[in-house]
Design an enzyme around this catalytic site. Structure first.
Site, PDB file in Angstrom:
ATOM      1  N   ARG A 220       0.832  -1.202   0.000  1.00 15.41           N
ATOM      2  CA  ARG A 220       0.000   0.000   0.000  1.00 15.41           C
ATOM      3  C   ARG A 220       0.870   1.257   0.000  1.00 15.41           C
ATOM      4  NH1 ARG A 220      -2.006   2.439   4.468  1.00 15.41           N
ATOM      5  NH2 ARG A 220      -2.019   0.523   5.707  1.00 15.41           N
TER       6      ARG A 220
ATOM      7  N   TYR B  80     -13.556  16.244 -18.483  1.00 18.41           N
ATOM      8  CA  TYR B  80     -14.069  14.879 -18.342  1.00 18.41           C
ATOM      9  C   TYR B  80     -15.188  14.835 -17.300  1.00 18.41           C
ATOM     10  CZ  TYR B  80     -14.153   9.974 -16.910  1.00 18.41           C
ATOM     11  OH  TYR B  80     -14.548   8.711 -16.561  1.00 18.41           O
TER      12      TYR B  80
ATOM     13  N   ASP C 203      -4.563  17.930 -16.798  1.00 19.65           N
ATOM     14  CA  ASP C 203      -4.883  16.578 -17.244  1.00 19.65           C
ATOM     15  C   ASP C 203      -4.363  16.459 -18.673  1.00 19.65           C
ATOM     16  OD1 ASP C 203      -6.002  14.241 -18.246  1.00 19.65           O
ATOM     17  OD2 ASP C 203      -7.876  14.475 -17.145  1.00 19.65           O
TER      18      ASP C 203
ATOM     19  N   LYS D 185      -5.013   5.001 -20.677  1.00 18.26           N
ATOM     20  CA  LYS D 185      -5.165   5.362 -22.080  1.00 18.26           C
ATOM     21  C   LYS D 185      -3.863   5.122 -22.858  1.00 18.26           C
ATOM     22  CE  LYS D 185      -9.228   6.797 -20.588  1.00 18.26           C
ATOM     23  NZ  LYS D 185      -9.185   6.880 -19.117  1.00 18.26           N
TER      24      LYS D 185
END
Length: 390
Positions: free
Chosen positions: A52, A105, A178, A203
């Site tokens: 983690r 987005y 972004d 992506k």
């Protein structure tokens, strides 16, 4: 090999982490698929205590992303949205104000509308294609300008350098971008003056629709360590196996991006001349309103575009359903050409009047151009036009 900044991107993405598994000398960095690590003695580790917090395979991908971002380090996350969420939880406090690009987005908008607003974070959407509008929207409590450029799905641009200079002159305001549509290889946000570069690595970084992931990079080591700490606390680190797959994908990023760009230019030019197309949004077209800005701040024009049909909403939906080679699916940036209908997918929560004002009409189709032959893609688009319009 990150101490060799003179390497070309195609070399960096392959050799940015040249660490081999010592027992077998495996040329691929191994998957450290483990939750925890053996302590050499009480309180003494080899730098890893619990996945983690950190993992060697995740770290290898982070080094590869840092190499293309031009930063000392980067951080990887479970998804693009988990990267944005960690960014906001790590750097914002109750009472802070955020400015966001008005075309953005839908998931980012939902994060602010339905989550961050409950924690006392104020926000406004602004036309970040206009420095004047952005300047007027800044408040004394503004702490972050979050840009998406090119914007999803209209490809509207923001001048990163001009806006960074503007907000930095107005006080203690960070600029985050972004950069999912272009990646640092086509648009280096940090070189243009932004403080933080964010990507959905799902992506173009992965490029094969195999993983979910996100990344953040900055030259500010204090910000990096703050975000690393918050990521550990909320558990948003990327999984080792997903990191390993993305690590393979990034090795072909330069050559894939070059092909995406070349194919998109051909498809966009063809669509622009089609009698059933009202408008094509692609920064590589000279008809695109911000073509000059794209040519100035981007190294190429990317593989993303959208176009509006001359027809009804029903005809637009039937057109998408008539496509045979282009695949109707969410996401983008993969080897396959993907088509989506933003009004019913990414921006389905946005009121109709707001969508129309921003150019996200019911007749808008978003196209992520893949690596198939442009001739075959154009033939598929044409047969769909013929099926609907005759």
């Amino acid at each position: 090999m990150s101490d060799r900044p003179d390497f070309d991107p195609s070399t960096l993405v392959i050799h940015s982490n040249r660490s081999y598994e010592k027992q077998s000398n495996s040329i691929l960095f191994p998957i450290h698929q483990t939750a925890t690590y053996i302590h050499e003695s009480v309180g003494v580790t080899k730098g890893y205590g619990y996945t983690r917090g950190a993992n060697p395979t995740v770290n290898a991908l982070e080094q590869a992303i840092a190499a293309v971002e031009g930063t000392a380090s980067a951080l990887c996350f479970r998804s693009g949205m988990s990267a944005i969420t960690t960014l906001c939880f790590g750097l914002l406090n109750a009472g802070d104000h955020v400015l966001l690009s008005d075309v953005i987005y839908g998931g980012t908008a939902r994060l602010f509308h339905q989550v961050l607003s409950h924690f006392g974070v104020a926000y406004d959407f602004v036309d970040t294609s206009s420095s004047e509008a952005t300047d007027k929207a800044i408040r004394s409590e503004t702490r972050l300008l979050f840009l998406e450029t090119p914007a999803n799905p209209t490809l509207k641009l923001a001048d990163i350098r001009a806006l960074s200079e503007l907000v930095h002159s107005r006080g203690n305001i960070l600029v985050a971008v972004d950069n999912t549509f272009l990646t640092p290889l086509l648009q280096n946000c940090l070189e243009l003056g932004a403080d933080i570069s964010m990507m959905s690595t799902t992506k173009y970084i992965d490029g094969h629709n195999a993983t979910l992931g996100g990344s953040l990079a900055t030259h500010d080591e204090a910000i990096t360590e703050r975000l690393r700490f918050v990521r550990k606390i909320i558990g948003s680190i990327q999984a080792p196996f997903d990191s390993w797959l993305a690590l393979q994908g990034i090795k072909t990023l330069p050559i894939r991006l070059a092909t995406h760009c070349a194919h998109a230019k051909q498809v966009a030019a063809w669509l622009e001349k089609h009698p059933h197309v009202a408008k094509v949004n692609y920064p590589g077209l000279e008809s695109f309103p911000q073509h000059a800005l794209a040519a100035k701040q981007q190294k190429d024009f990317g593989g993303m575009m959208s176009f509006e049909l001359k027809g009804t909403t029903e005809q637009t939906l039937h057109f998408i359903e008539a496509l045979k080679l282009c695949t109707c699916a969410e996401s983008l940036g993969s080897v396959e050409t993907l088509v989506t209908h933003p009004a019913t997918a990414s921006h389905c929560d946005m009121p109709l009047e707001e969508r129309d004002r921003l150019g996200i009409t019911d007749r808008l189709v978003r196209l992520s151009v893949g690596l198939e032959s442009p001739k075959d893609l154009i033939a598929d688009l044409e047969q769909a036009f013929q099926a609907i319009f005759g």
